[in-house]
Design a protein around this motif. Sequence first.
Motif, mmCIF file in Angstrom:
data_model
loop_
_atom_site.group_PDB
_atom_site.id
_atom_site.type_symbol
_atom_site.label_atom_id
_atom_site.label_comp_id
_atom_site.label_asym_id
_atom_site.label_seq_id
_atom_site.Cartn_x
_atom_site.Cartn_y
_atom_site.Cartn_z
ATOM 1 N N PHE A 28 -17.802 -16.947 2.033
ATOM 2 C CA PHE A 28 -18.601 -16.448 3.144
ATOM 3 C C PHE A 28 -18.118 -15.113 3.696
ATOM 4 C CE2 PHE A 28 -18.899 -21.190 3.702
ATOM 5 C CZ PHE A 28 -20.176 -21.312 3.170
ATOM 6 N N SER A 29 -16.879 -14.724 3.423
ATOM 7 C CA SER A 29 -16.358 -13.517 4.058
ATOM 8 C C SER A 29 -15.184 -12.920 3.300
ATOM 9 C CB SER A 29 -15.919 -13.822 5.495
ATOM 10 O OG SER A 29 -14.823 -14.721 5.507
ATOM 11 N N ILE A 30 -14.987 -11.629 3.510
ATOM 12 C CA ILE A 30 -13.794 -10.911 3.070
ATOM 13 C C ILE A 30 -13.181 -10.292 4.319
ATOM 14 C CG2 ILE A 30 -12.858 -9.024 1.681
ATOM 15 C CD1 ILE A 30 -15.179 -9.312 -0.219
ATOM 16 N N THR A 31 -11.918 -10.595 4.587
ATOM 17 C CA THR A 31 -11.255 -10.133 5.805
ATOM 18 C C THR A 31 -9.936 -9.464 5.461
ATOM 19 O OG1 THR A 31 -12.196 -12.004 7.025
ATOM 20 C CG2 THR A 31 -10.406 -10.792 8.080
ATOM 21 N N LEU A 32 -9.713 -8.303 6.032
ATOM 22 C CA LEU A 32 -8.451 -7.595 5.876
ATOM 23 C C LEU A 32 -7.800 -7.538 7.256
ATOM 24 C CD1 LEU A 32 -7.098 -6.291 3.378
ATOM 25 C CD2 LEU A 32 -7.933 -4.079 4.199
ATOM 26 N N VAL A 33 -6.585 -8.093 7.367
ATOM 27 C CA VAL A 33 -5.861 -8.143 8.638
ATOM 28 C C VAL A 33 -4.635 -7.242 8.526
ATOM 29 C CG1 VAL A 33 -4.696 -9.606 10.328
ATOM 30 C CG2 VAL A 33 -6.627 -10.513 9.009
ATOM 31 N N ILE A 34 -4.554 -6.244 9.400
ATOM 32 C CA ILE A 34 -3.475 -5.257 9.354
ATOM 33 C C ILE A 34 -2.622 -5.398 10.613
ATOM 34 C CG2 ILE A 34 -2.908 -2.798 9.246
ATOM 35 C CD1 ILE A 34 -6.296 -3.174 8.320
ATOM 36 N N GLU A 35 -1.371 -5.794 10.435
ATOM 37 C CA GLU A 35 -0.401 -5.804 11.526
ATOM 38 C C GLU A 35 0.288 -4.442 11.502
ATOM 39 O OE1 GLU A 35 -0.428 -8.166 13.578
ATOM 40 O OE2 GLU A 35 -1.418 -9.787 12.465
ATOM 41 N N CYS A 36 0.097 -3.673 12.552
ATOM 42 C CA CYS A 36 0.447 -2.250 12.510
ATOM 43 C C CYS A 36 1.946 -2.005 12.691
ATOM 44 C CB CYS A 36 -0.335 -1.499 13.588
ATOM 45 S SG CYS A 36 -2.117 -1.682 13.417
ATOM 46 N N ARG A 37 2.490 -1.232 11.754
ATOM 47 C CA ARG A 37 3.883 -0.790 11.807
ATOM 48 C C ARG A 37 3.907 0.667 11.372
ATOM 49 N NH1 ARG A 37 6.286 -5.914 8.320
ATOM 50 N NH2 ARG A 37 5.759 -7.566 9.838
ATOM 51 N N ASN A 38 4.098 1.548 12.329
ATOM 52 C CA ASN A 38 3.988 2.984 12.040
ATOM 53 C C ASN A 38 2.634 3.299 11.402
ATOM 54 O OD1 ASN A 38 6.628 3.661 12.973
ATOM 55 N ND2 ASN A 38 7.461 2.825 11.062
ATOM 56 N N TYR A 39 1.601 2.758 12.021
ATOM 57 C CA TYR A 39 0.229 2.880 11.527
ATOM 58 C C TYR A 39 -0.168 4.351 11.397
ATOM 59 C CZ TYR A 39 -4.908 2.258 11.683
ATOM 60 O OH TYR A 39 -6.253 2.287 11.421
ATOM 61 N N PHE A 84 0.855 -1.186 0.000
ATOM 62 C CA PHE A 84 0.000 0.000 0.000
ATOM 63 C C PHE A 84 0.894 1.240 0.000
ATOM 64 C CE2 PHE A 84 -3.040 -3.134 1.199
ATOM 65 C CZ PHE A 84 -4.295 -2.614 0.894
ATOM 66 N N ASP A 85 0.610 2.160 -0.885
ATOM 67 C CA ASP A 85 1.465 3.316 -1.110
ATOM 68 C C ASP A 85 1.644 4.150 0.157
ATOM 69 O OD1 ASP A 85 3.026 5.103 -2.611
ATOM 70 O OD2 ASP A 85 1.307 6.408 -2.959
ATOM 71 N N GLY A 86 2.908 4.323 0.574
ATOM 72 C CA GLY A 86 3.218 5.177 1.706
ATOM 73 C C GLY A 86 2.920 4.579 3.059
ATOM 74 N N LEU A 87 2.484 3.305 3.128
ATOM 75 C CA LEU A 87 2.119 2.670 4.396
ATOM 76 C C LEU A 87 3.060 1.504 4.687
ATOM 77 C CD1 LEU A 87 -1.758 2.647 3.962
ATOM 78 C CD2 LEU A 87 -0.368 4.323 5.184
ATOM 79 N N GLN A 88 3.464 1.369 5.942
ATOM 80 C CA GLN A 88 4.430 0.336 6.324
ATOM 81 C C GLN A 88 3.792 -0.879 6.977
ATOM 82 O OE1 GLN A 88 7.824 1.986 8.495
ATOM 83 N NE2 GLN A 88 7.400 4.005 7.624
ATOM 84 N N ASP A 89 2.489 -0.850 7.217
ATOM 85 C CA ASP A 89 1.813 -1.972 7.862
ATOM 86 C C ASP A 89 1.932 -3.237 7.015
ATOM 87 O OD1 ASP A 89 0.682 -0.164 9.868
ATOM 88 O OD2 ASP A 89 -0.642 0.507 8.271
ATOM 89 N N SER A 90 1.904 -4.378 7.682
ATOM 90 C CA SER A 90 1.847 -5.663 6.995
ATOM 91 C C SER A 90 0.378 -6.071 6.881
ATOM 92 C CB SER A 90 2.631 -6.717 7.781
ATOM 93 O OG SER A 90 2.506 -7.982 7.178
ATOM 94 N N VAL A 91 -0.105 -6.202 5.652
ATOM 95 C CA VAL A 91 -1.540 -6.408 5.420
ATOM 96 C C VAL A 91 -1.767 -7.741 4.718
ATOM 97 C CG1 VAL A 91 -3.652 -5.451 4.408
ATOM 98 C CG2 VAL A 91 -1.816 -3.911 5.186
ATOM 99 N N GLN A 92 -2.756 -8.485 5.167
ATOM 100 C CA GLN A 92 -3.146 -9.728 4.516
ATOM 101 C C GLN A 92 -4.636 -9.696 4.209
ATOM 102 O OE1 GLN A 92 -1.104 -13.354 5.284
ATOM 103 N NE2 GLN A 92 -2.979 -14.481 5.678
ATOM 104 N N LEU A 93 -4.981 -10.078 2.998
ATOM 105 C CA LEU A 93 -6.373 -10.162 2.554
ATOM 106 C C LEU A 93 -6.760 -11.632 2.471
ATOM 107 C CD1 LEU A 93 -8.990 -8.939 1.252
ATOM 108 C CD2 LEU A 93 -7.779 -9.082 -0.940
ATOM 109 N N GLU A 94 -7.883 -11.989 3.107
ATOM 110 C CA GLU A 94 -8.359 -13.369 3.116
ATOM 111 C C GLU A 94 -9.811 -13.400 2.634
ATOM 112 O OE1 GLU A 94 -7.674 -14.543 7.156
ATOM 113 O OE2 GLU A 94 -5.520 -14.774 6.853
ATOM 114 N N ILE A 95 -10.070 -14.208 1.607
ATOM 115 C CA ILE A 95 -11.403 -14.237 0.995
ATOM 116 C C ILE A 95 -11.897 -15.675 0.889
ATOM 117 C CG2 ILE A 95 -12.776 -13.640 -1.034
ATOM 118 C CD1 ILE A 95 -10.715 -11.515 -1.729
ATOM 119 N N THR A 96 -13.137 -15.896 1.332
ATOM 120 C CA THR A 96 -13.848 -17.144 1.081
ATOM 121 C C THR A 96 -15.213 -16.770 0.500
ATOM 122 O OG1 THR A 96 -15.094 -17.342 3.151
ATOM 123 C CG2 THR A 96 -12.785 -18.050 3.189
#
Length: 280
Positions: free
Chosen positions: A112-123, A98-110
């Motif tokens: 039944f659901s869409i989930t975005l998981v953000i591990e914060c690093r200089n959030y 993601f432009d200009g963002l340092q977080d570690s992001v994972q997108l998980e889709i089934t």
Amino acid sequence: LFNSLYHVFMKASRQSISSESLKRVIIRYDFKGVTSIDTWIAEIKTKYCSKLFREYNIGEYGQATIDLRNLEEISERLSIPLSEVSRQPIHQFSGSTFDGLQDSVQLEITKFSITLVIECRNYVSIDPYLDFINKLVLSLLSTDAFIRIERIGIRKFDGFQFDNWDDLELNLNSSIIGSLNDLIKDTALLREYTDSWYWEQFRSKINFTRKIRNVQLVSEKHVYQVILDMDAYTDDEILRIPDTINPDFLKGETLRLNEAIFEIFKNSITEQYISSHAKE
């Protein structure tokens, strides 16, 4: 509980307090009526995800970031056996860019659901992540008129560490951690409190868990670690879905949930914390 600790600091806002204590953010949409997502996944890989993620894998729920509680919630909400939900393939996108963002992001889709998981690093802000997941949701809804949103949720985890109990009380509102006498403060290894309620002001259901641990470090020094687990969601009981779902509707729903969580956080900290963690 929450009425007793409601002491809003009017000058504090999401933009004015630093987010260094924020460790993880989860944004999740649950759906009903999805037949297949294979064609749609192929489309979004090119249209949306290739610009923001470097890696893609198909796995199983056991490999996902989603915990068992979330899996059981989805099963119960959609009236689908847990075994069927857990067998569904999960499409995982990682290696975020993601432009200009340092977080570690994972997108998980089934299906039944869409989930975005953000591990914060200089959030910095949740806003770009809300914009992204809402684009995906609108794209999925456009593929089938029978797909329904069953739940929208945001969950945030804040973590703190204090050298002593006095420092803890200087920074965190004592109302959220319960009353501990001097003996328990020094000897209790773990205290955990959870409150759940419907918050009319934000039309949101809330789960608020606080964990306080007395931890001995390698140096044999004892510290207090505190986790605030704040979960705000809206489901089919309170969702007011319009005939035509547009970006403004989704943005309004997710921003309202995020504001509810910020109010919980703001009323969990003291004026001392706000003044010492104000953004310049």
